[in-house]
Design a protein around this motif. Structure first.
Motif, PDB file in Angstrom:
ATOM      1  N   VAL A  40       0.844  -1.191   0.000  1.00 43.83           N
ATOM      2  CA  VAL A  40       0.000   0.000   0.000  1.00 43.83           C
ATOM      3  C   VAL A  40       0.883   1.247   0.000  1.00 43.83           C
ATOM      4  O   VAL A  40       1.927   1.296   0.647  1.00 43.83           O
ATOM      5  CB  VAL A  40      -0.937   0.006   1.222  1.00 43.83           C
ATOM      6  CG1 VAL A  40      -1.649   1.344   1.375  1.00 43.83           C
ATOM      7  CG2 VAL A  40      -1.957  -1.123   1.109  1.00 43.83           C
ATOM      8  N   ILE A  54      -7.040  -1.517   4.582  1.00 44.86           N
ATOM      9  CA  ILE A  54      -6.706  -1.174   3.200  1.00 44.86           C
ATOM     10  C   ILE A  54      -5.925  -2.337   2.603  1.00 44.86           C
ATOM     11  O   ILE A  54      -4.874  -2.718   3.112  1.00 44.86           O
ATOM     12  CB  ILE A  54      -5.898   0.123   3.115  1.00 44.86           C
ATOM     13  CG1 ILE A  54      -6.698   1.282   3.731  1.00 44.86           C
ATOM     14  CG2 ILE A  54      -5.543   0.450   1.669  1.00 44.86           C
ATOM     15  CD1 ILE A  54      -5.979   2.622   3.682  1.00 44.86           C
ATOM     16  N   ASP A  57      -1.519  -3.315  -2.263  1.00 45.13           N
ATOM     17  CA  ASP A  57      -1.158  -2.545  -3.461  1.00 45.13           C
ATOM     18  C   ASP A  57      -2.137  -1.427  -3.796  1.00 45.13           C
ATOM     19  O   ASP A  57      -2.133  -0.908  -4.919  1.00 45.13           O
ATOM     20  CB  ASP A  57      -1.002  -3.474  -4.669  1.00 45.13           C
ATOM     21  CG  ASP A  57       0.073  -4.530  -4.444  1.00 45.13           C
ATOM     22  OD1 ASP A  57       1.169  -4.156  -3.996  1.00 45.13           O
ATOM     23  OD2 ASP A  57      -0.190  -5.720  -4.698  1.00 45.13           O
ATOM     24  N   THR A  58      -2.943  -1.042  -2.856  1.00 48.74           N
ATOM     25  CA  THR A  58      -3.800   0.132  -3.045  1.00 48.74           C
ATOM     26  C   THR A  58      -2.979   1.396  -2.877  1.00 48.74           C
ATOM     27  O   THR A  58      -2.079   1.462  -2.040  1.00 48.74           O
ATOM     28  CB  THR A  58      -4.975   0.103  -2.045  1.00 48.74           C
ATOM     29  OG1 THR A  58      -5.870  -0.943  -2.419  1.00 48.74           O
ATOM     30  CG2 THR A  58      -5.727   1.419  -2.005  1.00 48.74           C
ATOM     31  N   ILE A  84     -11.418  -1.990   2.485  1.00 49.62           N
ATOM     32  CA  ILE A  84     -11.043  -1.654   1.114  1.00 49.62           C
ATOM     33  C   ILE A  84     -10.211  -2.796   0.561  1.00 49.62           C
ATOM     34  O   ILE A  84      -9.270  -3.259   1.201  1.00 49.62           O
ATOM     35  CB  ILE A  84     -10.245  -0.335   1.078  1.00 49.62           C
ATOM     36  CG1 ILE A  84     -11.109   0.812   1.617  1.00 49.62           C
ATOM     37  CG2 ILE A  84      -9.760  -0.020  -0.334  1.00 49.62           C
ATOM     38  CD1 ILE A  84     -10.356   2.118   1.774  1.00 49.62           C
ATOM     39  N   LYS A  86      -8.100  -4.826  -2.793  1.00 52.89           N
ATOM     40  CA  LYS A  86      -6.744  -4.746  -3.338  1.00 52.89           C
ATOM     41  C   LYS A  86      -6.684  -3.890  -4.608  1.00 52.89           C
ATOM     42  O   LYS A  86      -7.646  -3.793  -5.356  1.00 52.89           O
ATOM     43  CB  LYS A  86      -6.238  -6.160  -3.679  1.00 52.89           C
ATOM     44  CG  LYS A  86      -6.181  -7.104  -2.481  1.00 52.89           C
ATOM     45  CD  LYS A  86      -5.751  -8.488  -2.909  1.00 52.89           C
ATOM     46  CE  LYS A  86      -5.702  -9.450  -1.721  1.00 52.89           C
ATOM     47  NZ  LYS A  86      -5.300 -10.817  -2.137  1.00 52.89           N
ATOM     48  N   ARG A  87      -5.526  -3.282  -4.803  1.00 53.23           N
ATOM     49  CA  ARG A  87      -5.156  -2.605  -6.059  1.00 53.23           C
ATOM     50  C   ARG A  87      -6.110  -1.472  -6.439  1.00 53.23           C
ATOM     51  O   ARG A  87      -6.314  -1.175  -7.613  1.00 53.23           O
ATOM     52  CB  ARG A  87      -5.058  -3.616  -7.211  1.00 53.23           C
ATOM     53  CG  ARG A  87      -3.989  -4.695  -6.982  1.00 53.23           C
ATOM     54  CD  ARG A  87      -3.992  -5.694  -8.119  1.00 53.23           C
ATOM     55  NE  ARG A  87      -5.292  -6.351  -8.247  1.00 53.23           N
ATOM     56  CZ  ARG A  87      -5.671  -7.392  -7.510  1.00 53.23           C
ATOM     57  NH1 ARG A  87      -4.861  -7.915  -6.592  1.00 53.23           N
ATOM     58  NH2 ARG A  87      -6.870  -7.926  -7.686  1.00 53.23           N
ATOM     59  N   ASN A  88      -6.687  -0.824  -5.450  1.00 50.00           N
ATOM     60  CA  ASN A  88      -7.521   0.334  -5.739  1.00 50.00           C
ATOM     61  C   ASN A  88      -6.657   1.576  -5.915  1.00 50.00           C
ATOM     62  O   ASN A  88      -5.557   1.674  -5.374  1.00 50.00           O
ATOM     63  CB  ASN A  88      -8.524   0.562  -4.604  1.00 50.00           C
ATOM     64  CG  ASN A  88      -9.618  -0.479  -4.607  1.00 50.00           C
ATOM     65  OD1 ASN A  88     -10.505  -0.464  -5.449  1.00 50.00           O
ATOM     66  ND2 ASN A  88      -9.549  -1.411  -3.661  1.00 50.00           N
ATOM     67  N   ARG A  89      -7.192   2.542  -6.682  1.00 46.25           N
ATOM     68  CA  ARG A  89      -6.561   3.854  -6.839  1.00 46.25           C
ATOM     69  C   ARG A  89      -7.551   4.879  -6.297  1.00 46.25           C
ATOM     70  O   ARG A  89      -8.614   5.097  -6.872  1.00 46.25           O
ATOM     71  CB  ARG A  89      -6.218   4.135  -8.306  1.00 46.25           C
ATOM     72  CG  ARG A  89      -5.187   3.164  -8.887  1.00 46.25           C
ATOM     73  CD  ARG A  89      -3.834   3.314  -8.183  1.00 46.25           C
ATOM     74  NE  ARG A  89      -2.833   2.384  -8.689  1.00 46.25           N
ATOM     75  CZ  ARG A  89      -2.573   1.199  -8.146  1.00 46.25           C
ATOM     76  NH1 ARG A  89      -3.278   0.801  -7.084  1.00 46.25           N
ATOM     77  NH2 ARG A  89      -1.637   0.424  -8.634  1.00 46.25           N
ATOM     78  N   ASP A 111     -12.062  -4.837  -5.315  1.00 50.18           N
ATOM     79  CA  ASP A 111     -10.701  -4.766  -5.850  1.00 50.18           C
ATOM     80  C   ASP A 111     -10.668  -3.966  -7.154  1.00 50.18           C
ATOM     81  O   ASP A 111     -11.658  -3.863  -7.870  1.00 50.18           O
ATOM     82  CB  ASP A 111     -10.175  -6.181  -6.145  1.00 50.18           C
ATOM     83  CG  ASP A 111     -10.116  -7.067  -4.913  1.00 50.18           C
ATOM     84  OD1 ASP A 111     -10.030  -6.531  -3.788  1.00 50.18           O
ATOM     85  OD2 ASP A 111     -10.157  -8.310  -5.083  1.00 50.18           O
ATOM     86  N   ASP A 112      -9.485  -3.401  -7.435  1.00 53.65           N
ATOM     87  CA  ASP A 112      -9.185  -2.813  -8.747  1.00 53.65           C
ATOM     88  C   ASP A 112     -10.096  -1.648  -9.110  1.00 53.65           C
ATOM     89  O   ASP A 112     -10.363  -1.398 -10.292  1.00 53.65           O
ATOM     90  CB  ASP A 112      -9.252  -3.879  -9.844  1.00 53.65           C
ATOM     91  CG  ASP A 112      -8.262  -5.013  -9.584  1.00 53.65           C
ATOM     92  OD1 ASP A 112      -7.056  -4.734  -9.547  1.00 53.65           O
ATOM     93  OD2 ASP A 112      -8.707  -6.167  -9.410  1.00 53.65           O
ATOM     94  N   ASP A 129     -16.028  -4.974  -7.720  1.00 53.72           N
ATOM     95  CA  ASP A 129     -14.691  -4.925  -8.325  1.00 53.72           C
ATOM     96  C   ASP A 129     -14.718  -4.103  -9.615  1.00 53.72           C
ATOM     97  O   ASP A 129     -15.722  -4.045 -10.327  1.00 53.72           O
ATOM     98  CB  ASP A 129     -14.206  -6.339  -8.668  1.00 53.72           C
ATOM     99  CG  ASP A 129     -14.045  -7.225  -7.438  1.00 53.72           C
ATOM    100  OD1 ASP A 129     -13.912  -6.689  -6.325  1.00 53.72           O
ATOM    101  OD2 ASP A 129     -14.059  -8.460  -7.607  1.00 53.72           O
TER     102      ASP A 129
END
Length: 262
Positions: A40, A54, A57-58, A84, A86-89, A111-112, A129
């Motif tokens: 993260v 969280i 990789d967010t 929250i 994974k891998r959210n922006r 995710d994502d 997702d």
């Protein structure tokens, strides 16, 4: 505080759990009940508070406030969580609130996802997702956004609304009723104006399934009986999994009525 991935100006309260691979930027504030997963990245000036998790990789950008108490007058300080994936922006100035007792106590983000600058996710919302919420859009309390939904800039989603998988909401649109999967909603007071054909094609949905969806939409728009009656009849006639998904969505439990085809 000597960890090279944690900036010395960050304020991290005792009890916070931060994975050794996470990065915490300058002037971030992290509360005692926060859990931050591997990889993260918190840019500068991020606030993460409450019982918030969280996922891996967010990335959270500057001036976002994540996990604050719900903006709900019924909230009385009960247990409240924000989870929250994974891998959210999560871009600048985004706000995401924890849940309330009346809504199950948890706000969930899949995710994502991409949550653009200034957007808001309220208490007890459940976001799937690969969801995109564009700049300054607001998702009210208790909403459900299924996978692959896109919410346009400055749009507003009314509390308790469900938006089905793959639907798209146009910019500057107020959505007060449920939206069927793969629906296209436009106009200031949201109107179900067709299917998200561009999204279907981008996801590689077959021509046969798109043809079936078009026929189903016409039946929902022009068939005899109520909207619910048309959907029930459609369920007896279709052999398309995509059409079946729309039927099941309409037959599901909801606190709102539906946007119906014009």
């Amino acid at each position: 505080m000597s960890d090279p991935l944690i900036h010395p100006s960050a304020v991290i309260e005792p009890g916070a759990r931060i994975d050794p691979t996470a990065q915490v930027g300058p002037f971030c504030v992290i509360g005692p009940d926060v859990q931050i997963g591997p990889g993260v990245i918190l840019k500068s000036h991020v606030v993460v508070t409450g019982h918030t998790e969280i996922g891996d990789d967010t990335v959270v950008f500057s001036f976002s406030v994540i996990g604050e108490v719900p903006q709900d007058l019924k909230f009385k300080g009960e247990a409240s969580r924000l989870v929250i994936g994974k891998r959210n922006r999560i871009r600048e100035h985004v706000t995401m609130n924890g849940g309330t007792e009346g809504g199950g106590g948890v706000t969930r983000i899949g995710d994502d996802g991409l949550f653009m600058a200034g957007c808001h996710v309220a208490h007890d919302a459940h976001i799937g997702d690969r969801v995109i919420v564009v700049n300054s859009a607001a998702v009210a309390g208790h909403c459900v956004l299924e996978d692959d939904v896109i919410v346009g800039g400055l749009a507003g989603i009314h509390q308790f609304v469900r938006i089905g998988r793959g639907a798209i909401i146009g910019a500057v649109t107020m959505v007060t009723n449920d939206v069927i999967p793969f629906g296209l909603v436009q106009a200031p007071r949201g109107e179900l104006d067709g299917l998200n054909l561009v999204g279907l094609k981008r996801r590689g949905v077959s021509r046969a399934d798109i043809t079936a969806l078009r026929a189903a939409f016409q039946m929902l728009a022009q068939g005899e009986g109520t909207f619910h009656d048309r959907a029930e009849r459609l369920g007896k006639e279709t052999d398309s999994d995509y059409v079946r998904e729309i039927v099941d969505f309409v037959m599901g439990d909801s606190d709102r009525s539906f946007l119906t085809p014009r």
